[in-house]
Design a protein around this motif. Structure first.
Motif, PDB file in Angstrom:
ATOM      1  N   ALA A 297       0.812  -1.220   0.000  1.00  0.00           N
ATOM      2  CA  ALA A 297       0.000   0.000   0.000  1.00  0.00           C
ATOM      3  C   ALA A 297       0.844   1.267   0.000  1.00  0.00           C
ATOM      4  O   ALA A 297       0.348   2.337  -0.377  1.00  0.00           O
ATOM      5  CB  ALA A 297      -0.932  -0.004   1.208  1.00  0.00           C
ATOM      6  N   ASP A 298       2.107   1.167   0.382  1.00  0.00           N
ATOM      7  CA  ASP A 298       2.935   2.361   0.547  1.00  0.00           C
ATOM      8  C   ASP A 298       3.891   2.620  -0.615  1.00  0.00           C
ATOM      9  O   ASP A 298       4.652   3.589  -0.574  1.00  0.00           O
ATOM     10  CB  ASP A 298       3.743   2.254   1.847  1.00  0.00           C
ATOM     11  CG  ASP A 298       2.843   2.186   3.074  1.00  0.00           C
ATOM     12  OD1 ASP A 298       1.827   2.895   3.084  1.00  0.00           O
ATOM     13  OD2 ASP A 298       3.163   1.403   3.998  1.00  0.00           O
ATOM     14  N   HIS A 348      -9.015  -8.416  -1.754  1.00  0.00           N
ATOM     15  CA  HIS A 348      -8.371  -7.520  -0.792  1.00  0.00           C
ATOM     16  C   HIS A 348      -7.235  -6.761  -1.479  1.00  0.00           C
ATOM     17  O   HIS A 348      -7.079  -5.538  -1.288  1.00  0.00           O
ATOM     18  CB  HIS A 348      -7.844  -8.315   0.404  1.00  0.00           C
ATOM     19  CG  HIS A 348      -7.111  -7.473   1.407  1.00  0.00           C
ATOM     20  ND1 HIS A 348      -7.716  -6.475   2.140  1.00  0.00           N
ATOM     21  CD2 HIS A 348      -5.789  -7.459   1.783  1.00  0.00           C
ATOM     22  CE1 HIS A 348      -6.834  -5.894   2.924  1.00  0.00           C
ATOM     23  NE2 HIS A 348      -5.655  -6.474   2.732  1.00  0.00           N
ATOM     24  N   GLU A 351      -8.702  -4.108  -3.670  1.00  0.00           N
ATOM     25  CA  GLU A 351      -9.177  -2.966  -2.862  1.00  0.00           C
ATOM     26  C   GLU A 351      -8.011  -2.057  -2.457  1.00  0.00           C
ATOM     27  O   GLU A 351      -8.134  -0.826  -2.475  1.00  0.00           O
ATOM     28  CB  GLU A 351      -9.918  -3.484  -1.629  1.00  0.00           C
ATOM     29  CG  GLU A 351     -11.265  -4.115  -1.961  1.00  0.00           C
ATOM     30  CD  GLU A 351     -11.809  -5.010  -0.843  1.00  0.00           C
ATOM     31  OE1 GLU A 351     -12.960  -5.451  -0.970  1.00  0.00           O
ATOM     32  OE2 GLU A 351     -11.066  -5.266   0.129  1.00  0.00           O
ATOM     33  N   ILE A 352      -6.873  -2.657  -2.122  1.00  0.00           N
ATOM     34  CA  ILE A 352      -5.696  -1.852  -1.781  1.00  0.00           C
ATOM     35  C   ILE A 352      -5.249  -1.031  -2.993  1.00  0.00           C
ATOM     36  O   ILE A 352      -4.928   0.156  -2.873  1.00  0.00           O
ATOM     37  CB  ILE A 352      -4.545  -2.749  -1.276  1.00  0.00           C
ATOM     38  CG1 ILE A 352      -4.922  -3.426   0.040  1.00  0.00           C
ATOM     39  CG2 ILE A 352      -3.276  -1.921  -1.098  1.00  0.00           C
ATOM     40  CD1 ILE A 352      -3.889  -4.441   0.516  1.00  0.00           C
ATOM     41  N   LEU A 354      -7.099  -0.069  -5.543  1.00  0.00           N
ATOM     42  CA  LEU A 354      -8.086   0.979  -5.774  1.00  0.00           C
ATOM     43  C   LEU A 354      -7.872   2.156  -4.827  1.00  0.00           C
ATOM     44  O   LEU A 354      -7.952   3.329  -5.222  1.00  0.00           O
ATOM     45  CB  LEU A 354      -9.495   0.408  -5.614  1.00  0.00           C
ATOM     46  CG  LEU A 354     -10.658   1.369  -5.881  1.00  0.00           C
ATOM     47  CD1 LEU A 354     -10.581   1.948  -7.279  1.00  0.00           C
ATOM     48  CD2 LEU A 354     -11.993   0.658  -5.649  1.00  0.00           C
ATOM     49  N   GLN A 355      -7.574   1.863  -3.576  1.00  0.00           N
ATOM     50  CA  GLN A 355      -7.318   2.918  -2.598  1.00  0.00           C
ATOM     51  C   GLN A 355      -6.064   3.721  -2.964  1.00  0.00           C
ATOM     52  O   GLN A 355      -6.033   4.947  -2.803  1.00  0.00           O
ATOM     53  CB  GLN A 355      -7.173   2.310  -1.203  1.00  0.00           C
ATOM     54  CG  GLN A 355      -8.478   1.758  -0.627  1.00  0.00           C
ATOM     55  CD  GLN A 355      -8.264   0.833   0.551  1.00  0.00           C
ATOM     56  OE1 GLN A 355      -7.144   0.703   1.071  1.00  0.00           O
ATOM     57  NE2 GLN A 355      -9.323   0.167   0.985  1.00  0.00           N
ATOM     58  N   LYS A 356      -5.019   3.025  -3.453  1.00  0.00           N
ATOM     59  CA  LYS A 356      -3.804   3.726  -3.878  1.00  0.00           C
ATOM     60  C   LYS A 356      -4.125   4.705  -5.008  1.00  0.00           C
ATOM     61  O   LYS A 356      -3.662   5.852  -5.005  1.00  0.00           O
ATOM     62  CB  LYS A 356      -2.745   2.716  -4.347  1.00  0.00           C
ATOM     63  CG  LYS A 356      -2.140   1.889  -3.238  1.00  0.00           C
ATOM     64  CD  LYS A 356      -1.191   0.819  -3.761  1.00  0.00           C
ATOM     65  CE  LYS A 356       0.100   1.379  -4.298  1.00  0.00           C
ATOM     66  NZ  LYS A 356       1.090   0.323  -4.586  1.00  0.00           N
ATOM     67  N   GLN A 358      -7.077   6.013  -5.752  1.00  0.00           N
ATOM     68  CA  GLN A 358      -7.950   7.084  -5.273  1.00  0.00           C
ATOM     69  C   GLN A 358      -7.173   8.151  -4.520  1.00  0.00           C
ATOM     70  O   GLN A 358      -7.500   9.346  -4.605  1.00  0.00           O
ATOM     71  CB  GLN A 358      -9.060   6.495  -4.409  1.00  0.00           C
ATOM     72  CG  GLN A 358     -10.091   5.709  -5.202  1.00  0.00           C
ATOM     73  CD  GLN A 358     -11.074   4.954  -4.335  1.00  0.00           C
ATOM     74  OE1 GLN A 358     -10.785   4.634  -3.164  1.00  0.00           O
ATOM     75  NE2 GLN A 358     -12.237   4.635  -4.888  1.00  0.00           N
ATOM     76  N   ARG A 359      -6.136   7.733  -3.800  1.00  0.00           N
ATOM     77  CA  ARG A 359      -5.320   8.715  -3.077  1.00  0.00           C
ATOM     78  C   ARG A 359      -4.592   9.643  -4.051  1.00  0.00           C
ATOM     79  O   ARG A 359      -4.341  10.807  -3.756  1.00  0.00           O
ATOM     80  CB  ARG A 359      -4.296   8.010  -2.179  1.00  0.00           C
ATOM     81  CG  ARG A 359      -4.888   7.407  -0.935  1.00  0.00           C
ATOM     82  CD  ARG A 359      -3.812   7.143   0.121  1.00  0.00           C
ATOM     83  NE  ARG A 359      -2.782   6.236  -0.360  1.00  0.00           N
ATOM     84  CZ  ARG A 359      -2.810   4.907  -0.193  1.00  0.00           C
ATOM     85  NH1 ARG A 359      -3.848   4.345   0.413  1.00  0.00           N
ATOM     86  NH2 ARG A 359      -1.820   4.159  -0.637  1.00  0.00           N
TER      87      ARG A 359
END
Length: 362
Positions: A297-298, A348, A351-352, A354-356, A358-359
C-alpha cells in the motif's frame, strides 16, 4: 531434422534519393540502420552474410572492418536495386541452400521473424517463403537456391518482385507477429515512425491483434480484453495527469493479451511466458501476475497493479463495481473454503490498489 544452410544479401547500395539523409547510416539508438540489419542476421545464425555497397561505400565499409561477412561493391548501383541483387546472388557460397534479400531501408525486422522463416521451408515445402503480417507480404523473402540462375539470367525487367511472381505456385506466406516487415523508410516521416516503433517495449496494437489471430482467441475473450484495455487506459491517463510515471504502451499490450491462453491451467503464467518468448519481458511480467499479485500500500502504483484492478472491474465485457463483483464471486463459491480464501485475498489486493489510485487522483 537438419537445418538448411542460409545466406542473406543485404542491399545498402542506393542513393537514398527520397530521404533527407543517407539511409544506411541513419541511427537507431547506438547503431546505424545497416549495423542493425547485419546484427539481426548475425544473431539469427545465418551461414553467410553478404553486404552489397555502392553509393558512399567508403563511409559504410569501416563499420564492418574485421567482421565475419562478405562486403561487395556493385559498380552499377546507379542502374537500380536489381543490379545489387545480382551482385549479391553471384557471391553466394556453393553450400548455401536458401537466401534472404533484405533492403537496408527495412531495418527493424525481429530476430524471431528470421528464425521462423529459416524453419519454414521444411514445414511448408515451398521454394519461396514470404513473411506476412495480417495478410500483407513484407520483407525479407527467403528464396531457395534453385532460383539463383533465374535471378542472374533475368532479362524481362520489372525487378525481383515481377520475376518471383512467375513462380507463385512454389511460394507460400508465413504469418508473423512483426509489423516491421512492412515498415520501410523512404521519407523522413517514415524514419520518425520507425524510431517511435523501435522505442516500444511492447507489441503495437496491430501486433496484438496478430497475436490474437495466431492463438485463435475466442470472440468473447477478445471483447473482455478490449474492455480491460479501455479501463486500464482510462486509469493510467488519470494517473499520468497527476504526475505518475507509467508505461502506457506496455500496459495496453498487457491488457489486450492478459487472457491469451485463458482456457489453459495457470493461464496467467503461461501467457507471460509467451510474451517473454516473443521478446517483450515487461509485458510478460505484467500478464504473469494478473491473477495473483503482491501489493504494498505504501509503494508507487505500477502497471501490474493497474491491470490487476482493471481485470477485476470488468465482468465479461462490462464494467462492474468492485464490491458487487466481489460479492458475486463469494456467493458463487460459498461452499468451497479453499476457493473463498483465494477470492478474499485477491479482492483484498484489488481494494488496496483501488485505494492507492484514489489517493492519487482523488
Amino acid at each position: 531434422m537438419r537445418k538448411q544452410k542460409c545466406g542473406v544479401i543485404i542491399i545498402a547500395a542506393g542513393y537514398s534519393s527520397r530521404m533527407d539523409g543517407f539511409k544506411p547510416l541513419l541511427k537507431f539508438g547506438r547503431q546505424t540502420a545497416v549495423e542493425r540489419v547485419v546484427a539481426l542476421y548475425q544473431q539469427a545464425g545465418v551461414d553467410q552474410i553478404i553486404l552489397v555497397l555502392g553509393h558512399r561505400e567508403d563511409q559504410i565499409r569501416p563499420y564492418f572492418d574485421n567482421q565475419p561477412l562478405d562486403v561487395v561493391v556493385n559498380e552499377n548501383f546507379a542502374e537500380g536495386m536489381y543490379t545489387s541483387i545480382i551482385t549479391g546472388v553471384a557471391h553466394l557460397n556453393d553450400e548455401i541452400e536458401a537466401f534472404f534479400i533484405h533492403p537496408v531501408d527495412i531495418p527493424l525486422v525481429k530476430r524471431e521473424t528470421v528464425k521462423e522463416l529459416i524453419a519454414a521451408p521444411q514445414q511448408l515445402s515451398k521454394g519461396i517463403i514470404y513473411p506476412s503480417f495480417l495478410g500483407e507480404r513484407g520483407h525479407p523473402p527467403l528464396i531457395n537456391i534453385k532460383y539463383r540462375s533465374a535471378i542472374l539470367d533475368n532479362k524481362q525487367g520489372g525487378g525481383l518482385k515481377r520475376l518471383l511472381a512467375l513462380y507463385e505456385a512454389d511460394a507460400a506466406d508465413l504469418p508473423l507477429i512483426d509489423e516491421a516487415i512492412l515498415m520501410d523508410m523512404d521519407t523522413r516521416a517514415d524514419y520518425q515512425a520507425l524510431l517511435i516503433y523501435d522505442a516500444l517495449e511492447a507489441p503495437n496494437l496491430c501486433e496484438c491483434y496478430a497475436i490474437w489471430e495466431k492463438h485463435k482467441l475466442p470472440e468473447n475473450i477478445r471483447r473482455h480484453c478490449q474492455k480491460v484495455k479501455q479501463t486500464a487506459t482510462d486509469l493510467v491517463a488519470q494517473l499520468i495527469d497527476k504526475g505518475e510515471t507509467l508505461n502506457r504502451p506496455v500496459l495496453q499490450a498487457a491488457a489486450l493479451l492478459h487472457d491469451l491462453v485463458k482456457t489453459e491451467k495457470n493461464h496467467a503464467v503461461k501467457g507471460g511466458e509467451i510474451l517473454r518468448d516473443l521478446g517483450y519481458p515487461k509485458v510478460g511480467a505484467i500478464i504473469a501476475v494478473h491473477m495473483d499479485i503482491l501489493v504494498d500500500a505504501d509503494t508507487a502504483i505500477t502497471e501490474s497493479e493497474i491491470l490487476y484492478l482493471a481485470d477485476k472491474l470488468v465482468k465479461n465485457d462490462q464494467l462492474i463495481d468492485l464490491a458487487i463483483r466481489k460479492e458475486m464471486v463469494l456467493n458463487t463459491y460459498h461452499d468451497n473454503p479453499e476457493a473463498l480464501k483465494k477470492i478474499t485475498r485477491r479482492y483484498h489486493n484489488a481494494e488496496i490498489i483501488l485505494q492507492k489510485i484514489q489517493r492519487i487522483i482523488g
